[in-house]
Design an enzyme around this catalytic site. Structure first.
Site, mmCIF file in Angstrom:
data_model
loop_
_atom_site.group_PDB
_atom_site.id
_atom_site.type_symbol
_atom_site.label_atom_id
_atom_site.label_comp_id
_atom_site.label_asym_id
_atom_site.label_seq_id
_atom_site.Cartn_x
_atom_site.Cartn_y
_atom_site.Cartn_z
ATOM 1 N N ASP A 87 0.818 -1.204 0.000
ATOM 2 C CA ASP A 87 0.000 0.000 0.000
ATOM 3 C C ASP A 87 0.854 1.256 0.000
ATOM 4 O O ASP A 87 2.030 1.240 0.370
ATOM 5 C CB ASP A 87 -0.960 0.013 1.186
ATOM 6 C CG ASP A 87 -0.251 0.087 2.532
ATOM 7 O OD1 ASP A 87 0.770 -0.620 2.705
ATOM 8 O OD2 ASP A 87 -0.704 0.840 3.414
ATOM 9 N N ASP A 148 7.856 4.180 -1.400
ATOM 10 C CA ASP A 148 7.499 3.621 -0.102
ATOM 11 C C ASP A 148 6.179 2.869 -0.278
ATOM 12 O O ASP A 148 5.129 3.460 -0.251
ATOM 13 C CB ASP A 148 7.348 4.754 0.912
ATOM 14 C CG ASP A 148 6.933 4.270 2.289
ATOM 15 O OD1 ASP A 148 6.988 3.057 2.546
ATOM 16 O OD2 ASP A 148 6.527 5.122 3.118
ATOM 17 N N GLU A 182 0.110 -1.396 5.568
ATOM 18 C CA GLU A 182 1.149 -1.002 6.517
ATOM 19 C C GLU A 182 1.048 0.476 6.867
ATOM 20 O O GLU A 182 1.280 0.875 8.000
ATOM 21 C CB GLU A 182 2.532 -1.319 5.929
ATOM 22 C CG GLU A 182 3.691 -1.159 6.913
ATOM 23 C CD GLU A 182 4.341 0.217 6.895
ATOM 24 O OE1 GLU A 182 5.271 0.453 7.690
ATOM 25 O OE2 GLU A 182 3.931 1.089 6.087
ATOM 26 N N GLU A 183 0.694 1.293 5.870
ATOM 27 C CA GLU A 183 0.673 2.738 6.083
ATOM 28 C C GLU A 183 -0.411 3.179 7.065
ATOM 29 O O GLU A 183 -0.356 4.289 7.580
ATOM 30 C CB GLU A 183 0.474 3.463 4.749
ATOM 31 C CG GLU A 183 1.614 3.293 3.753
ATOM 32 C CD GLU A 183 2.898 3.998 4.165
ATOM 33 O OE1 GLU A 183 2.925 4.583 5.268
ATOM 34 O OE2 GLU A 183 3.860 3.960 3.390
ATOM 35 N N ASP A 205 12.432 -1.556 3.666
ATOM 36 C CA ASP A 205 11.564 -0.370 3.692
ATOM 37 C C ASP A 205 12.303 0.834 4.267
ATOM 38 O O ASP A 205 11.697 1.718 4.854
ATOM 39 C CB ASP A 205 10.305 -0.679 4.515
ATOM 40 C CG ASP A 205 9.202 0.353 4.338
ATOM 41 O OD1 ASP A 205 9.287 1.164 3.394
ATOM 42 O OD2 ASP A 205 8.257 0.349 5.142
#
Length: 417
Positions: A87, A148, A182-183, A205
Site C-alpha cells: 500500500d 514507499d 502497513e501505512e 523499507d
C-alpha cells in the site's frame, strides 16, 4: 567473479510497473485489505513469481502474498523472510502515478512537469548530492511516487529472480511476504505466521543507501473525549462550557519547544495531536505518543492528563476521558536478544560494497510488530526518499544495491548455518 557482473537487474522495470497501480490504503475502512485495489498489485506480484518458477506464490483472502524460494543447500539453515508492503500512504494521492526517469543526474533541482511548483531541491534533500551520475525516478508532480514501499517490492522480486536463476549461490529456504495496509498501522494484523513458517525476517523499507534499522519508536495512540455543556448561545452566560473551546485549550497548552514533532529529532519523543473534531457538547482529540523508551510513553500520558486536568479547572461542569491503546513497541527490545540477525545484515551490506549505516527509525515498520509476534525483524534500506509526498524520489542504482544486499544476506545465513 562478482555474481552480478553478467546479471541484468529487473528492479527498475518492475518498479516502474508497480507504481502505476493505485494501492492507497484507507484508515476509515474496516476491511482487509482496506482498499480492494491493493489486490490488483498482489495478483501481479503472485503472477510474476509464478513466471519465475516459484510455484507456491499465492494471495490469501486478506490480500497477503506468500511465496517460497526452496533451499538449495544441504545445510540446516534458519528460514529467512523478506517483507515489503504494497500500500501507499493516504496522505497523498497514489492514483494515476506517472513515473519519470531522470537519467545521469547532475546535481540540478528537479522541477516536476505536471506541477512546476513541485521542485525537488538539492539544498532540501541531503542525499541528493550523493546521487551524481545516477538515474533518479520521481513522479510527475501530481501524486506521490510510491517508492514507499514499491521499491522494496521491486528489490525483493529482483533478488528472488536472481536466486532462482543462479543456483550456484547457496541459500536456505527463503520466504517472501508482501503485506497490505502497513501505512495505516495494520500491515501484519492478519498475517499467518504458521503459514509463513519463518525464523527471522527483514523488512525492506528503509531510506538511505546502506542503512540498517534495528530500533524504532515505541508507540501508543490516545483518544481524549470531552463532554461539555451545551446551551442556547443567546442565553448561555454562566451555563455553556464548549467542548470545542476545551479541546482547543488543551491543544494550545501542549509543549511547543519540546515533545512536539516540529521541535524534536534523534532520540526525542513527542505528543502529537493528529485530529480534532466535535461540537459544543462533545469533542474528540486523537493523539499519537512516541518515544524510543517504552516507559517514556507513560510519562507522555501523564503530561497529557496533567494538561487536560489544568484546562478542565476552568470548566467545572465538563469532563473528559482519556483512552490509550498500544500501537507498536521498539523492536530493539526483541532484537537485542538476537544480535546475529542485524550482524548478518551488516555483513551483507558490506559485501554489496557499501558502508553499513546503523540507524533508528523515528516511526515504525511491519518489523516492529513482527518482532513482538515472535519473528525478529530489522529493516534494511530500499532507497526511498521524501516519502508520503509529491517530492518522493529514488535512485535506480540504490535499488540495485538493495537487490545485491538481499542476495548476499541469503548467502550469509547459509554460510553461518
Amino acid at each position: 567473479m562478482d555474481y552480478f557482473d553478467q546479471y541484468t537487474f529487473t528492479a527498475k522495470e518492475r518498479f516502474l510497473r508497480y507504481v502505476t497501480v493505485d494501492t492507497q490504503s484507507d484508515p476509515a475502512s474496516a476491511t482487509c485489505p482496506s482498499t480492494a485495489k491493493q489486490l490488483n498489485l498482489a495478483r501481479i506480484l503472485a503472477d510474476e513469481l509464478h513466471q519465475m518458477g516459484i510455484t507456491d506464490a499465492a494471495v490469501d483472502g486478506n490480500g497477503y502474498v506468500y511465496a517460497t524460494i526452496p533451499s538449495n543447500t544441504t545445510k540446516n539453515v534458519p528460514v529467512i523472510c523478506f517483507c515489503s508492503h504494497m500500500d501507499t500512504s493516504p496522505d497523498c494521492s497514489g492514483a494515476g502515478v506517472v513515473p519519470i526517469v531522470h537519467a545521469n543526474y547532475q546535481g540540478n533541482d528537479l522541477v516536476l512537469p505536471d506541477d512546476p511548483a513541485v521542485v525537488i531541491r538539492k539544498s532540501e534533500h541531503p542525499d541528493l548530492p550523493h546521487q551524481l551520475g545516477n538515474d533518479l525516478i520521481t513522479a510527475s508532480g501530481r501524486t506521490l511516487l510510491g517508492a514507499d514501499n514499491k521499491a522494496g517490492l521491486a528489490e525483493i522480486m529482483d533478488a528472488a529472480n536472481f536466486l532462482v536463476s543462479h543456483p550456484a549461490v547457496k541459500h536456505g529456504t527463503i520466504r517472501l511476504l508482501f503485506t497490505p495496509d502497513e501505512e495505516i498501522g495494520r500491515g501484519v494484523n492478519l498475517v499467518n505466521l504458521e503459514r509463513l513458517g519463518a525464523d527471522y525476517a527483514y523488512t525492506v523499507d528503509g531510506e538511505t543507501l546502506g542503512s540498517l534499522e534495528d530500533e524504532t519508536f515505541s508507540a501508543d495512540g490516545a483518544v481524549l473525549a470531552i463532554t461539555g455543556v451545551s446551551a442556547h448561545p443567546g442565553f448561555a452566560k454562566g451555563r455553556m462550557e464548549s467542548a470545542i473551546k476545551i479541546a482547543s485549550a488543551i491543544v494550545a497548552n501542549l509543549p511547543v519547544e519540546k515533545l512536539s514533532p516540529e521541535s524534536t529529532e534523534g532520540e526525542q519523543g513527542f505528543i502529537h495531536p493528529v485530529s480534532i473534531s466535535g461540537s459544543v457538547e462533545e469533542a474528540t482529540i486523537e493523539f499519537i505518543l512516541r518515544d524510543f523508551a517504552t516507559e517514556g510513553l507513560a510519562a507522555h500520558r501523564r503530561l497529557l492528563e496533567a494538561i487536560a486536568d489544568d484546562v478542565m479547572r476552568h470548566f467545572p461542569n465538563s469532563s473528559y476521558q482519556l483512552r490509550v491503546t498500544e500501537q507498536y513497541r521498539n523492536m530493539k527490545e526483541i532484537l537485542r536478544n538476537h544480535p546475529h540477525v542485524a550482524a548478518h545484515a551488516v555483513t551483507a551490506i558490506e559485501r554489496a560494497g557499501l558502508i553499513p549505516r546503523p540507524q533508528r527509525i523515528r516511526g515504525g515498520t511491519d518489523g516492529s510488530r513482527l518482532s513482538f509476534m515472535g519473528l525478529p525483524c530489522p529493516n534494511i534500506f530500499a532507497g526511498e526518499h521524501a516519502f508520503h509526498g509529491k517530492q518522493e524520489w529514488i535512485s535506480v542504482q540504490d535499488m540495485e544495491y538493495a537487490v545485491k544486499t538481499i542476495v548476499h544476506l541469503a548467502e550469509v545465513w547459509e554460510e553461518n548455518a
